[in-house]
Design an enzyme around this catalytic site. Structure first.
Site, PDB file in Angstrom:
ATOM      1  CG  ASP A   1     -11.016  -0.300   6.822  1.00 44.78           C
ATOM      2  OD1 ASP A   1     -10.271  -1.180   7.286  1.00 44.78           O
ATOM      3  OD2 ASP A   1     -12.017  -0.560   6.128  1.00 44.78           O
ATOM      4  CG  HIS A   2     -13.340  -1.869  10.217  1.00 44.41           C
ATOM      5  ND1 HIS A   2     -14.686  -2.132  10.147  1.00 44.41           N
ATOM      6  CD2 HIS A   2     -12.852  -2.064   8.959  1.00 44.41           C
ATOM      7  CE1 HIS A   2     -15.002  -2.490   8.904  1.00 44.41           C
ATOM      8  NE2 HIS A   2     -13.904  -2.451   8.170  1.00 44.41           N
TER       9      HIS A   2
ATOM     10  CG  HIS B   1     -12.178  -9.754   6.539  1.00 39.57           C
ATOM     11  ND1 HIS B   1     -12.314  -9.437   5.199  1.00 39.57           N
ATOM     12  CD2 HIS B   1     -11.525  -8.696   7.112  1.00 39.57           C
ATOM     13  CE1 HIS B   1     -11.790  -8.251   4.979  1.00 39.57           C
ATOM     14  NE2 HIS B   1     -11.296  -7.786   6.118  1.00 39.57           N
TER      15      HIS B   1
ATOM     16  CG  HIS C   1     -12.059  -6.538  10.918  1.00 40.33           C
ATOM     17  ND1 HIS C   1     -13.255  -5.899  10.660  1.00 40.33           N
ATOM     18  CD2 HIS C   1     -11.245  -6.230   9.862  1.00 40.33           C
ATOM     19  CE1 HIS C   1     -13.180  -5.260   9.504  1.00 40.33           C
ATOM     20  NE2 HIS C   1     -11.960  -5.438   9.009  1.00 40.33           N
TER      21      HIS C   1
ATOM     22  CG  ASP D   1     -14.583  -5.437   6.272  1.00 41.87           C
ATOM     23  OD1 ASP D   1     -15.591  -4.774   6.553  1.00 41.87           O
ATOM     24  OD2 ASP D   1     -13.476  -4.925   5.998  1.00 41.87           O
TER      25      ASP D   1
ATOM     26  CG  HIS E   1     -16.971  -2.135   3.970  1.00 44.74           C
ATOM     27  ND1 HIS E   1     -16.168  -2.723   3.018  1.00 44.74           N
ATOM     28  CD2 HIS E   1     -16.147  -1.798   4.990  1.00 44.74           C
ATOM     29  CE1 HIS E   1     -14.915  -2.757   3.447  1.00 44.74           C
ATOM     30  NE2 HIS E   1     -14.876  -2.193   4.654  1.00 44.74           N
TER      31      HIS E   1
ATOM     32  CG  HIS F   1      -8.224  -5.125   8.247  1.00 42.70           C
ATOM     33  ND1 HIS F   1      -8.960  -5.926   7.392  1.00 42.70           N
ATOM     34  CD2 HIS F   1      -6.975  -5.672   8.282  1.00 42.70           C
ATOM     35  CE1 HIS F   1      -8.188  -6.906   6.932  1.00 42.70           C
ATOM     36  NE2 HIS F   1      -6.991  -6.774   7.458  1.00 42.70           N
TER      37      HIS F   1
END
Length: 309
Positions: free
Chosen positions: A67-68, A145, A63, A216, A274, A65
């Site tokens: 942090d990915h 998510h 996805h 997530d 995670h 976001h």
């Protein structure tokens, strides 16, 4: 075949854990490495491993976001310097928007890559089988998510049976070209007229490995579908036992919910990642013990750890 975890933290980097990224090493199978997510600092983590960036042929994003994905522009640029004369093209799979993010980052920073990137974007209406090669098939399914997020199911195709060399020698087949013919499934006739049926000397095909790597997610039936009979399930555990309400409110799972998914799916092993920075070493041990009450073969991974599949 191995999994190596480059970042196992949740949301933001900490002293102990970087943000999300892992690689599936398929060097013995196809001489490639596949990356899943690429959070900020991923290229720094790679420097602590034996991974060669040019061997990374495919990147799968769960996805969008930060942090990915925030590590992608830096990794892609550094990869061009390290490839030298062996420039290798790259494929990126992920939700719609990943192409725009990557190309905009490269354009604004004036970065030029000496290799080609092929993008494979999908949305809720184009999931299912997203990749098939002669040795692997990859499926994607929507998770639950706060934004569109997927999990991946990597399936290795059945492996060829092995040749029973001792049995062949017992019936008088000399080691050499004839062995190769039988191994390739070809029937042969010996000088004395004995007919050797190849199928009698080759074991049945062996089932390939199944690896489920989830982004997530709250606990959802899609997670179970992706993990059915998986040799390894990689599942997030942002929260611990008793934090189910917090997990739901923030679009995540607890260690206990991850264990439930593994049990319901009939997975063989569960790897929790995670992990929130608020969990200290003693908390991690408790997290594993709690989850093992539901699913025995569970392990909480740490940065740079490598797991044989």
């Amino acid at each position: 075949m191995q999994l190596q975890f480059l970042g196992t933290g949740a949301g933001q980097p900490s002293k102990a854990r970087n943000v999300s990224s892992l690689v599936l090493k398929l060097l013995e199978e196809i001489n490639e490495v596949w990356m899943f997510d690429c959070g900020e600092g991923t290229q720094h983590q790679i420097l602590e491993t034996t991974i060669k960036p040019r061997k990374i042929s495919k990147i799968f994003i769960t996805h969008l976001h930060g942090d990915h994905i925030f590590g992608l522009p830096g990794f892609l640029s550094s990869r061009s310097f390290q490839a030298n004369e062996e420039q290798t093209n790259l494929e990126i799979y992920g939700p719609k928007g990943i192409k725009n993010f990557v190309l905009s980052s490269l354009r604004v920073s004036g970065s030029r890559l000496p290799y080609r990137i092929d993008f494979h974007e999908f949305d809720e209406n184009s999931l299912g089988k997203i990749l098939e090669t002669d040795k692997f098939t990859v499926y994607a399914d929507k998770l639950d998510h706060t934004i569109f997020c997927v999990g991946y199911r990597v399936m290795q195709k059945d492996l060829e049976g092995t040749l029973d060399a001792d049995k062949l020698r017992e019936v008088g087949v000399p080691f050499g070209p004839l062995f190769g013919k039988v191994k390739n499934g070809q029937d042969i006739v010996l000088e004395d007229g004995t007919k050797i049926i190849a199928a009698d000397y080759i074991s049945a095909p062996r089932p390939g490995k199944i690896i489920a790597i989830l982004g997530d997610t709250r606990k959802t039936s899609a997670s179970v579908r992706l993990a059915v009979a998986a040799d390894v399930l990689v599942h997030e555990a942002t929260y611990g036992k008793g934090d189910e309400k917090l997990a739901r409110n923030h679009g995540h799972s607890t260690n206990m919910q991850a264990a439930e998914v593994a049990k319901e799916a009939g997975a063989k092993r569960l790897l929790l990642n995670h992990i929130s920075a608020r969990f200290l070493a003693k908390d991690i041990s408790q997290m594993r013990r709690d989850a093992s009450a539901v699913f025995e073969k569970v392990h909480v991974v740490k940065d740079l750890e490598e797991v044989e599949i």
